[in-house]
Design an enzyme around this catalytic site. Structure first.
Site, mmCIF file in Angstrom:
data_model
loop_
_atom_site.group_PDB
_atom_site.id
_atom_site.type_symbol
_atom_site.label_atom_id
_atom_site.label_comp_id
_atom_site.label_asym_id
_atom_site.label_seq_id
_atom_site.Cartn_x
_atom_site.Cartn_y
_atom_site.Cartn_z
ATOM 1 N N SER A 146 8.000 53.762 72.963
ATOM 2 C CA SER A 146 8.151 55.174 73.310
ATOM 3 C C SER A 146 7.247 55.481 74.487
ATOM 4 O O SER A 146 6.244 54.794 74.724
ATOM 5 C CB SER A 146 7.745 56.039 72.114
ATOM 6 O OG SER A 146 7.652 57.405 72.457
ATOM 7 N N TYR A 159 1.554 58.796 65.344
ATOM 8 C CA TYR A 159 2.777 58.233 65.928
ATOM 9 C C TYR A 159 2.455 57.529 67.244
ATOM 10 O O TYR A 159 2.904 56.400 67.476
ATOM 11 C CB TYR A 159 3.802 59.341 66.154
ATOM 12 C CG TYR A 159 5.074 58.860 66.822
ATOM 13 C CD1 TYR A 159 5.974 58.056 66.136
ATOM 14 C CD2 TYR A 159 5.365 59.198 68.140
ATOM 15 C CE1 TYR A 159 7.137 57.596 66.743
ATOM 16 C CE2 TYR A 159 6.521 58.756 68.749
ATOM 17 C CZ TYR A 159 7.403 57.956 68.055
ATOM 18 O OH TYR A 159 8.547 57.504 68.658
#
Length: 266
Positions: A146, A159
Site C-alpha cells: 500500500s 495498518y
C-alpha cells in the site's frame, strides 16, 4: 480487459480472491489463459467467482478455503495446491485488511489480526512457494502492499506498520531470489473502491473525502497482470500519491507540517 500472453497455461494463486482486487486480477489472468487457484475465507463467494471464470474463459479454476489468520493451516493448503497443479508459477499475496483508529483506541485483537493476515500469513504463503520456484529457476511473487507502507498517516498506525513490514520483507526477498530467476514485485496502491473501507472506516467519511481520487480495482488489476512474469520492482498508484510518498522520503518534516489537515481526513 488487458491480457498477458506470458500467462498462457501458467498456474496463478491469488489470496483474497473472493472480491475486490483479487477477483479482478483473477478475471484478467483467466483471460490471459492462466489456470487459477483462488484462496479466501468465504468458500461460497470463491465458488461463484470460479464458476464464472470456468464458464467464460474455459480455464482451470480451483477455489480453496483459507483463513490467513490461522497460519498453521497454510502449509497443508499449499502442499495440496502443488500436488494438484504440479507447481505454482505466480503467487499474488493480495489478502489484507485495516482498521482506521487512533493508536490509543486500537484493540489488541485488531493489532493481532492485522499483523496475522497482512504480514505473517503473507510470509508463510510465500515461504511455501519459494523452494519449488528456486528449483525451477522461475516464478513470480507479487505482494500487495500500500502507499500506507511508504507514507504513514494518522489513524492508520497499525495498518501502516503492517504495510511497512510487507515492503521490508518484499525488498529483502527480491534480492535473495534474484540469483534464482524468481521475480518479486510490490504493488503499492492508494485507496481503492472495495469493501475494505466497510471495516476500516464504517463512518464512510474517508471514502467521501476522497471522492473522484479513489482508484478502481480494474485499473490496478490491469497493471498488475501486465507485469506478471516480468522483472518489475514496484507498481505505485496513483502517480500523484506516489509523488507525495517520494516527497515524504526526502522532506518528512515539511510533508508532516503541511499535510496534517489532509492526513486527518479519515
Amino acid at each position: 480487459m488487458k491480457r498477458n500472453p506470458r500467462l498462457k497455461d501458467k498456474t496463478v494463486v491469488i489470496t483474497g480472491a473472493s472480491g475486490g482486487l483479487g477477483e479482478q486480477t483473477a478475471y484478467r489472468c483467466a483471460a490471459s489463459g492462466a489456470n487459477l487457484v483462488l484462496l479466501a475465507r468465504n468458500l461460497e463467494k470463491l465458488e461463484h467467482v470460479a464458476s464464472h471464470i470456468r464458464r467464460q474463459f474455459g480455464v482451470g479454476c480451483l477455489p480453496m478455503q483459507l483463513d490467513l489468520a490461522c497460519p498453521e493451516e497454510i502449509p497443508d493448503v499449499f502442499h495440496s495446491i502443488i500436488d494438484q497443479t504440479g507447481g505454482i508459477d505466480v503467487l499474488v499475496n493480495n489478502a489484507g485488511y485495516g482498521i482506521f483508529a487512533e493508536a490509543k483506541d486500537v484493540s489488541p485483537a485488531d493489532v493481532k489480526g492485522m499483523f496475522a493476515v497482512n504480514v505473517i500469513g503473507l510470509i508463510i504463503c510465500t515461504k511455501e512457494v519459494i523452494p519449488s520456484m528456486k528449483r525451477r529457476k522461475s516464478g513470480h511473487i507479487i505482494n500487495v502492499s500500500s502507499q500506507a507502507g511508504k507514507l504513514a498517516t494518522p489513524k492508520s498506525s497499525v495498518y501502516s506498520a503492517t504495510k511497512h513490514a510487507v515492503l521490508g520483507y518484499t525488498n529483502s526477498l527480491r534480492m535473495e531470489l534474484a540469483r534464482d530467476g524468481v521475480f518479486v514485485t510490490a504493488i503499492n496502491p492508494g485507496p481503492m473502491a472495495t469493501n475494505f473501507f466497510e471495516l476500516a472506516d464504517p463512518s464512510g467519511n474517508y471514502v467521501k473525502n476522497l471522492g473522484r481520487y479513489i482508484l478502481s480495482t480494474e485499473k490496478v488489476a490491469d497493471q498488475m497482470v501486465a507485469a506478471m512474469l516480468t522483472n518489475r520492482r514496484e507498481i505505485n498508484l496513483p502517480g500523484w500519491m506516489n509523488a507525495g510518498s517520494l516527497l515524504y522520503a526526502w522532506f518528512p518534516k515539511l510533508v508532516e507540517r503541511f499535510g496534517k489537515k489532509a492526513f486527518f481526513k479519515k
